[in-house]
Design a protein around this motif. Structure first.
Motif: not given
Length: 206
Positions: A159-182
């Protein structure tokens, strides 16, 4: 009757999620769940992010529209998102979609939402969602939980014009989505929830 949009836009999206879960557990309506004490859940889930659980069947007694919304959401996560088929996002999202992100900011418009989703894949090309442990639909609302996972294998823009080098680490996170439909069968508004602290810890940035 509960005014669902005021619940969500009044900063109470999390409260809506609790009401929805209580309603499903008790078999009552959202309005009843708002006044009833929560009953203990008979079948407790393990942590879906660490212990895979099968996708449950759809809830019983859904209307046609409610079931269609959940089916569309399954396709959104399991196919469109997981395979980065961005041209198909209009099948589930309105052109003027407002997307609320876990850090509190929101964006307007499908093009911006696609750009933000693409950014997730830039540093973790294997990002995917393959399970929805909880799926709830009531009238124009859906509340769906999932497990988002991937691997930090490519440079991440800082976000500042640069890059963070990859760590090779995996992630698995719980998430939730609330949707309003038309009435056209797509979401006008989507609320995304996950724990950013856990997320950054797993990929080695916290």
């Amino acid at each position: 009757m509960i005014e669902r949009r005021s619940l969500l836009k009044g900063g109470s999206a999390a409260a809506f999620g609790v009401l929805a879960l209580n309603a499903v557990a008790s078999g009552n309506s959202l309005a009843q769940a708002a006044t009833d004490k929560a009953a203990p859940a008979p079948n407790l889930l393990p942590d879906p992010a660490t212990t895979p659980v099968p996708n449950p069947p759809f809830p019983k007694n859904l209307t046609h529209d409610e079931r269609t919304h959940l089916e569309t959401f399954d396709t959104l996560d399991f196919v469109v998102f997981s395979h980065a088929e961005w041209a198909r996002l209009e099948e589930s999202h309105a052109q003027n979609i407002r997307a609320h992100w876990p850090d509190g900011h929101y964006t307007d418009g499908l093009d911006q939402h696609i750009a933000d989703l693409k950014a997730l894949f830039a540093w973790a090309p294997d990002t995917r969602i393959q399970s929805h442990p909880i799926r709830i639909a009531k009238n124009e609302l859906t509340a769906v939980t999932g497990v988002m996972q991937g691997t930090f294998t490519q440079p991440m823009a800082d976000g500042k014009g640069g890059f963070i080098q990859p760590t090779g680490k995996k992630y698995a996170i719980n998430m939730a989505t609330v949707g309003i439909w038309n009435s056209h069968g797509v979401m006008d508004e989507e609320f995304l929830f996950w724990d950013n602290q856990t997320f950054y810890q797993q990929i080695g940035l916290a």
